[in-house]
Design an enzyme around this catalytic site. Structure first.
Site, PDB file in Angstrom:
ATOM      1  N   THR A   1      -3.075   5.217  -3.985  1.00  0.00           N
ATOM      2  CA  THR A   1      -1.990   5.974  -3.340  1.00  0.00           C
ATOM      3  C   THR A   1      -0.649   5.741  -4.018  1.00  0.00           C
ATOM      4  O   THR A   1       0.195   6.626  -4.025  1.00  0.00           O
ATOM      5  CB  THR A   1      -1.880   5.569  -1.855  1.00  0.00           C
ATOM      6  OG1 THR A   1      -1.803   4.146  -1.763  1.00  0.00           O
ATOM      7  CG2 THR A   1      -3.080   6.034  -1.067  1.00  0.00           C
TER       8      THR A   1
ATOM      9  N   ASP B   1      -9.065  -0.338   1.647  1.00  0.00           N
ATOM     10  CA  ASP B   1      -9.010   0.181   0.268  1.00  0.00           C
ATOM     11  C   ASP B   1     -10.241  -0.240  -0.516  1.00  0.00           C
ATOM     12  O   ASP B   1     -10.834   0.542  -1.260  1.00  0.00           O
ATOM     13  CB  ASP B   1      -7.747  -0.330  -0.451  1.00  0.00           C
ATOM     14  CG  ASP B   1      -6.500   0.439  -0.022  1.00  0.00           C
ATOM     15  OD1 ASP B   1      -6.624   1.251   0.907  1.00  0.00           O
ATOM     16  OD2 ASP B   1      -5.425   0.211  -0.598  1.00  0.00           O
TER      17      ASP B   1
ATOM     18  N   ASP C   1       0.856  -1.181   0.000  1.00  0.00           N
ATOM     19  CA  ASP C   1       0.000   0.000   0.000  1.00  0.00           C
ATOM     20  C   ASP C   1       0.897   1.237   0.000  1.00  0.00           C
ATOM     21  O   ASP C   1       1.681   1.450   0.933  1.00  0.00           O
ATOM     22  CB  ASP C   1      -0.892  -0.033   1.252  1.00  0.00           C
ATOM     23  CG  ASP C   1      -1.807   1.170   1.328  1.00  0.00           C
ATOM     24  OD1 ASP C   1      -2.590   1.364   0.390  1.00  0.00           O
ATOM     25  OD2 ASP C   1      -1.733   1.919   2.311  1.00  0.00           O
TER      26      ASP C   1
END
Length: 548
Positions: free
Chosen positions: A112, A411, A79
Site C-alpha cells: 500500500t 499483510d 502501514d
C-alpha cells in the site's frame, strides 16, 4: 468608490417580531475556480505532499508514524493504507490517493505504501513534461503504453516457486518474512511468519487456489510480550462463562447456538401489564419460572451441554442453567456466533422449539483462559469438528503494539494467500522496479514522437522506489541507484536490488526477498490509472457555502 450592488435574484422577504418587513440578500456562494495548467499543477502538488508523508515508511528501515484522532486515540503504524485512511484530508486529489492505497489493500493486502509512492513519482514526472508544453493526455497515453511494457516485462522475468501444503514450506515462510520486515513485529518475524503460513494453510483450498479470510479471526489482548502471540486451531471468544461457579473446562462439547434470549415471551409491539393483586403477581412469577424451565428442558432434550447465546439472560435463567449442569456463554457478537457455527459445524437456531440434536455444534474442549492479575478471561474452543477455522491471538505490551501486530500479520497472511493464488514471484528491494525501468527506457528509443518523453518519465518514476529504499536505509540514493543499474545491465540479472539491511549482497534471489507478481502488477496498473485520471482533470469549480 461605488458600493457593489448585491445580486437580488435570490433575495428573501422576511418579517421581524414587530411585523416589519425586511429583505435577506443571498449572494451567490463564494465560488472558486481553477482551470487549465494551473488546476493540473495544484493537483500534482497535493498528491506530492501526500506521497512525501508515506515515503519515509517504505522498506525494512522505514519509520513509523504516530496518528492522533480527534478523540485522542493514538495509532502507531507504518502501514500505508492505515496512515492515509486515518489522516484528515480536505483536498479532493489527496483523497483519491487514499482510495488508491485502500484499493491496493482490499485487492492484494500488501504494497500500500509503494503504490502511493509510484503514483506520486509519476505525477511529479508528468509535471515536468507539462511545463515543457506537452499535452497532459499525450503524457497519460504514453504512461499507459509504458505501463503495458513494464507489466509484460514483469511477466517475462517472474519466477515460479514451488509451494506445498507443509507448514514448514520455506518458500512461503520467506515470503511472509519479507512482508514483516518493515513492521514493528520484525524482531519476532520468524514466529509471526510461521503463524501466517499455518493460518493460511489451515483454511486454504488448494484445488480452487483460494483462501477464505472469514475463517481466520484476529484477537488481541494487551499484557504479554509480542512473542507470546499464538495460533489457536479453533475459536477464541473474548467472553467468559455466564456464572462464576460453572466448570472452567468442558470436554466433549455439544453446543446449542441460539439467537433467542432466555426470557419469557413478550409481545412485539408496545404493551402495558396491569397487576392489581399479589395473586396476579405470583401467577406471573410462576409463568416466568415455568417458561424458563421449559426452555432449559428443550436445551437438555437436544443433548446440549453448552449454550452459546447471542443475547443476555437474567439471573434466574443463569441460576437454572447452572443447576441443570449447562455451561452458558452470553452476549456473543453476530460475526463471532457465525464463526463458532462454522467451526463447530452447528446450526444457528432462532427458537428453542427448533432445537434438535443434529443442529448442535461439536467441539473437543472449551476452556477458560485467565490473564495476569486482572482477572480478564477468554474462552478457547478447540478440537472443533471443522478444522478449517483458526484464530490468531496477538499479545503486546500496549494497545498500539497489539493493533500494529494484527495489521502486520494481516499483510503477511495476504502475501501467503497471493502466492497460493498465483505462485509466480518477482524480487523485492527495488529489483523489479529497476528492471522494468530499464525495459521501458530501451523501449523509449523505439517510440516515434512525443511518447519517447512519456516513456523516459515513466522509467524515471519507477527509479523512485529503489532510491527511496536506499535513502530510508541510510545509503546514498543516487550512487546506489546508478551502481545497481549498471550491475543489472552488465550482468543481465533482474534480481539485483538495494541491500537495505547491509547483508553484503545485492542478490535478492539469494536473500530471498520476494514479492508476489500479482501484487507488483497491481501496483503499476493502479498507479498509472490514477495518474491518467488526475492528468485528465483541467477544471475545478468549488461551490462555496452561501452566507447570509
Amino acid at each position: 468608490m461605488a458600493q457593489q450592488v448585491p445580486d437580488l435574484s435570490n433575495a428573501i422577504v422576511a418579517q421581524d417580531e414587530m411585523g416589519r418587513p425586511f429583505i435577506i440578500v443571498r449572494d451567490q456562494g463564494k465560488k472558486q475556480r481553477k482551470h487549465g495548467i494551473e488546476a493540473t499543477k495544484s493537483h500534482i502538488l497535493a498528491a506530492r505532499s501526500v506521497a512525501s508523508i508515506v515515503k519515509t515508511s517504505l522498506g525494512p528501515r522505514g519509520l513509523d508514524k504516530i496518528l492522533i484522532s480527534q478523540d485522542g486515540d493514538i495509532t502507531i503504524t507504518n502501514d500505508g493504507a492505515t496512515i492515509l485512511t486515518q489522516m484528515d484530508l480536505d483536498n479532493e486529489i489527496a483523497k483519491l490517493l487514499v482510495e488508491l492505497s485502500r484499493s491496493q489493500d482490499d485487492e492484494i493486502g500488501d504494497g500500500t505504501t509503494g503504490v502511493v509512492v509510484i503514483a506520486g513519482a509519476l505525477l511529479d514526472q508528468a509535471l515536468e513534461l507539462i511545463e515543457k508544453g506537452i499535452h497532459p493526455i499525450k503524457i497519460a497515453n504514453g504512461f499507459d503504453e509504458a505501463c503495458k511494457i513494464a507489466v509484460e516485462h514483469l511477466d517475462s522475468i517472474a519466477d515460479t516457486i514451488s509451494i506445498s501444503s507443509e507448514s514448514k514450506d520455506t518458500n512461503l515462510l520467506k515470503a511472509a518474512k519479507t512482508s514483516l520486515g518493515s513492521k514493528v513485529v520484525s524482531k519476532a518475524h520468524d514466529h509471526f511468519a510461521q503463524m501466517a503460513v499455518d493460518a493460511v494453510l489451515a483454511v486454504a483450498d488448494f484445488e480452487r487456489k483460494d483462501v477464505d479470510f472469514e475463517l481466520i479471526k484476529m484477537e488481541k489482548k494487551v499484557g504479554g510480550p509480542i512473542e507470546d502471540s499464538s495460533l489457536i486451531r479453533g475459536v477464541l471468544l473474548d467472553k467468559d462463562f455466564s456464572h462464576p461457579q460453572m466448570p472452567k473446562i468442558v470436554k466433549d462439547c455439544k453446543i446449542a447456538i441460539l439467537t433467542c434470549p432466555f426470557e419469557p415471551p413478550k409481545p412485539k409491539t408496545k404493551h402495558k401489564l396491569d397487576i392489581s393483586t399479589v395473586e396476579e403477581f405470583k401467577v406471573l412469577q410462576e409463568y416466568e419460572q415455568k417458561k424458563f424451565q421449559e426452555m432449559i428442558d428443550l436445551v437438555k432434550a437436544s443433548g446440549a451441554n453448552v449454550v452459546a447465546c447471542q443475547w443476555g439472560f437474567d439471573d434466574e435463567a443463569n441460576h437454572l442453567l447452572l443447576a441443570n449442569g449447562l455451561n452458558a456463554i452470553r452476549w456473543i457478537g453476530g460475526s463471532e456466533l457465525e464463526l463458532l457455527a462454522i467451526a463447530t459445524n452447528g446450526r444457528i437456531v432462532p427458537r428453542f422449539e427448533d432445537l434438535t440434536a443434529d443442529k448442535l455444534g461439536t467441539a473437543g474442549v472449551i476452556r477458560e483462559l485467565e490473564f495476569g492479575t486482572t482477572r480478564d478471561r477468554m474462552l478457547v474452543i478447540e478440537d472443533c469438528s471443522n478444522t478449517k477455522a483458526v484464530t490468531c491471538f496477538i499479545r503486546g505490551s500496549n494497545e498500539m503494539i497489539a493493533a500494529e501486530g494484527i495489521r502486520a500479520l494481516h499483510d503477511s497472511i495476504c502475501v501467503v494467500r497471493n502466492l497460493i493464488r498465483d505462485s509466480r514471484v518477482v524480487y523485492g528491494g527495488g529489483a523489479a522496479e529497476l528492471t522494468c525501468s530499464l525495459a521501458v527506457t530501451d523501449a523509449a528509443d523505439k517510440q516515434k514522437g512525443i511518447d519517447q518523453y512519456a516513456f523516459r518519465a515513466f522509467a524515471a518514476a519507477l527509479d523512485t522506489i529503489p532510491m527511496t529504499l536506499a535513502e530510508n536505509s541510510g545509503l546514498d540514493p543516487i550512487e546506489t541507484l546508478s551502481a545497481l543499474k549498471a550491475k543489472q545491465v552488465n550482468e543481465n540479472s533482474s534480481h539485483l536490488g538495494v541491500d537495505c539491511l547491509g547483508k553484503g549482497t545485492n542478490d535478492m534471489k539469494e536473500l530471498f526477498v520476494i514479492d508476489p507478481l500479482i501484487g507488483k502488477k497491481q501496483q503499476l496498473l493502479l498507479a498509472t490509472q490514477l495518474t491518467r485520471m488526475i492528468l485528465k482533470i483541467n477544471d475545478v469549480i468549488i461551490s462555496g457555502k452561501d452566507e447570509y
